[in-house]
Enzyme design. Structure first.
Site, PDB file in Angstrom:
ATOM      1  N   HIS A  89       0.989  -1.237  -0.034  1.00 23.57           N
ATOM      2  CA  HIS A  89       0.162   0.056   0.120  1.00 23.57           C
ATOM      3  C   HIS A  89       1.055   1.325   0.010  1.00 23.57           C
ATOM      4  O   HIS A  89       1.488   1.636   1.048  1.00 23.57           O
ATOM      5  CB  HIS A  89      -1.025  -0.012   1.130  1.00 23.57           C
ATOM      6  N   ASN A 104      -6.664   0.770  -2.382  1.00 19.54           N
ATOM      7  CA  ASN A 104      -7.615   1.406  -1.306  1.00 19.54           C
ATOM      8  C   ASN A 104      -6.881   2.784  -1.107  1.00 19.54           C
ATOM      9  O   ASN A 104      -6.541   2.953   0.203  1.00 19.54           O
ATOM     10  CB  ASN A 104      -7.748   0.627  -0.077  1.00 19.54           C
ATOM     11  N   GLU A 129      -8.514  -3.120 -19.393  1.00 22.93           N
ATOM     12  CA  GLU A 129      -7.414  -2.706 -20.440  1.00 22.93           C
ATOM     13  C   GLU A 129      -6.403  -1.716 -19.854  1.00 22.93           C
ATOM     14  O   GLU A 129      -5.300  -1.616 -20.387  1.00 22.93           O
ATOM     15  CB  GLU A 129      -8.156  -1.899 -21.411  1.00 22.93           C
ATOM     16  N   HIS A 173      -8.855 -10.228  -0.365  1.00 25.27           N
ATOM     17  CA  HIS A 173      -9.130 -10.024   0.909  1.00 25.27           C
ATOM     18  C   HIS A 173     -10.080 -10.853   1.494  1.00 25.27           C
ATOM     19  O   HIS A 173     -11.311 -10.722   1.515  1.00 25.27           O
ATOM     20  CB  HIS A 173      -8.990  -8.624   1.414  1.00 25.27           C
ATOM     21  N   ASP A 178       2.250  -7.228   2.481  1.00 27.25           N
ATOM     22  CA  ASP A 178       1.259  -6.405   2.711  1.00 27.25           C
ATOM     23  C   ASP A 178       1.745  -5.104   3.679  1.00 27.25           C
ATOM     24  O   ASP A 178       1.195  -4.709   4.618  1.00 27.25           O
ATOM     25  CB  ASP A 178       0.399  -7.138   3.769  1.00 27.25           C
ATOM     26  N   HIS A 189       1.431   3.056   8.677  1.00 28.46           N
ATOM     27  CA  HIS A 189       0.764   4.331   9.373  1.00 28.46           C
ATOM     28  C   HIS A 189       1.595   5.100  10.455  1.00 28.46           C
ATOM     29  O   HIS A 189       2.521   4.598  10.563  1.00 28.46           O
ATOM     30  CB  HIS A 189      -0.421   3.576  10.132  1.00 28.46           C
TER      31      HIS A 189
END
Ligand code: DOR
Ligand code: ZN
Length: 456
Positions: free
Chosen positions: A77, A110, A153, A194, A308, A312
């Protein structure tokens, strides 16, 4: 791993006849044994030849250091766009990847806003040239039915969240899931899931630490979600993210479904300290679950290793447990932690490379992850004597912390992306030459592990 009996280029790749730019000389695992090897790299950064006494270009001899294919981390992420820039950016996240021996990252959708249409993919893709230290594959969320055809695409893969998590509030109702997976199978892109079933969450229970978090989002929720994937068409290029238990791993393996395990679920448990720094979705499990997952990983029964990487800020993680966000950084430390387990004779090098490099690359249809002619020269040089202890202040995550403080690690000394050196003496020296990549063989070539059609 690697060069074993490889007859030439990857399926569909042309034979290489290009000019040899340089030759990397060291040791590599060939047919299960570490032995001297020479790797000729052509002007396009592709492996042109493997063998002994190669000629045609300048030689770079790394002595008895070990040459490995760079890792592919299917799950990071990078928080762009929309994330706080002091926590992570595309540039900072991919530099950590480079230093940790990862040459391709799969960036999750996300973000703020989430990536739900081709404009979102293109907006992310525009940020890559000149800023990404390694290659990037962009996932999209298949939440807008009318956007799907164009997304197929432009995106590199889809991510399906069956439960809410950071930045994801709306998830498909369970009755909608089979139809969605059938549609995604038609589109041909890889689909990472997930898998937690929120109807099994125990939000009535206390929320004060890691054991509570494990009880609130129990392994039973993961098992139920995985069982619901039994409706998926066998042609779907399916992959289950962050599997945490031996039971789920065994079911997916029996069904021939690709999946990943993270270093934190392999090495840490709910007993690793009641700290919100180790709060993550899915949660860290019991010590018995952790040991069972690790046993399968060691036996080569876990197809892929993924970080993963979900940083933070210190501020948000410092809150009381119930208010702290879930997730921890990991792309820089994933391979180094595992190389230290190899050095400690707890893991075979070939097992690690298959899970960290070969299988994840195949799943996203990329000709990399093996020492093989026709594959990209995305290579690492590792000196197994160079053990260090992880210290957050010496890592490169802007968030400034690691859940693995004090753990033993071995970092690659050199990292080459498409034949170009991006890490030297453990320092990033690259020119941000990373590119956006998409599956090259997704439609015509099956992944390494074909589906049996059995239900997970
Ligand atoms: O712990 C997690 N953090 N799990 C997720 O699914 C999302 C991630 C994040 O983005 O922070
Ligand atoms: Zn994630």
């Amino acid at each position: 791993m690697g060069t074993d009996d490889d007859p030439g280029g990857p399926d569909g790749a042309p034979e290489r006849t290009g000019h040899v730019a340089w030759i990397l000389v060291g040791r590599a695992q060939v047919r299960g044994r570490l032995q001297p090897v020479e790797i000729a790299i052509d002007d396009d950064g592709i492996i042109a030849a493997l063998g002994r006494d190669l000629r045609g270009g300048p030689r770079h001899d790394v002595g008895d250091s070990v040459i490995l294919p760079a890792a592919t981390d299917l799950h990071v992420h990078l928080r762009e766009p929309g994330g706080p820039r002091d926590v992570e950016t595309l540039a900072s996240g991919t530099i950590q990847a480079a230093l940790g021996g990862v040459g391709l990252v799969g960036d999750m959708p996300n973000t703020i806003p989430p990536v739900t249409d081709s404009d979102g993919v293109e907006e992310k893709a525009r940020r890559v040239p000149g800023r990404a230290a390694v290659d990037v594959l962009l996932y999209a969320l298949p939440v807008r039915p009318r956007a799907l055809a164009r997304l197929a695409e432009t995106a590199g893969g889809f991510k399906v969240y069956l439960s809410p998590t950071t930045g994801v509030e709306e998830v498909p109702a369970s009755v909608e899931v089979p139809g969605l997976l059938a549609r995604l199978a038609e589109l041909g892109l890889p689909v990472s899931v997930h898998a937690e079933d929120p109807s099994r969450f125990r939000t009535d229970l206390p929320d004060r630490g890691l054991a509570d978090w494990n009880a609130r989002r129990p392994a039973a929720a993961e098992l139920a979600a995985v069982a619901s994937l039994g409706e998926a068409p066998p042609s779907l290029r399916l992959h289950v993210a962050h599997v945490t238990t031996g039971t789920v791993a065994d079911r997916l393996r029996a069904a021939g479904v690709s999946f990943e395990a993270t270093p934190h679920h392999l090495l840490l448990s709910e007993r690793s300290g009641d700290s919100s720094y180790r709060k993550v979705n899915p949660p860290l499990r019991s010590e018995a679950d952790r040991a069972a997952l690790w046993a399968r990983f060691r036996r080569g029964e876990v197809p892929c290793l993924a970080s993963d990487h979900a940083p933070h800020s210190l501020d948000t993680k410092d809150r009381p447990f119930d208010l702290a966000p879930s997730g921890m950084p990991g792309v820089e430390t994933m391979l180094p932690l595992m190389l230290a387990r190899v050095r400690a004779s707890e893991l075979e090098l070939g097992t690690l490379v298959a899970a960290a490099s070969d299988r994840p690359s195949r799943w996203v249809g990329q000709p990399r992850g093996r020492l093989a002619v026709g594959h990209r020269a995305d290579l690492l040089v590792v000196d197994f004597r160079a053990r260090t202890r992880l210290e957050a202040r010496r890592l490169h995550a802007p968030c400034g912390w690691t859940a693995f403080e004090g753990w033993e690690a071995i970092f690659p000394r050199e990292h080459y992306l498409r034949g170009e050196r991006i890490v030297e003496d453990g320092q990033y020296i690259g020119r941000s030459v990373g590119e956006v990549v998409r599956p090259e063989y997704a439609r015509s070539h099956p992944p390494a592990r074909t589906r049996t059609g059995a239900r997970p």
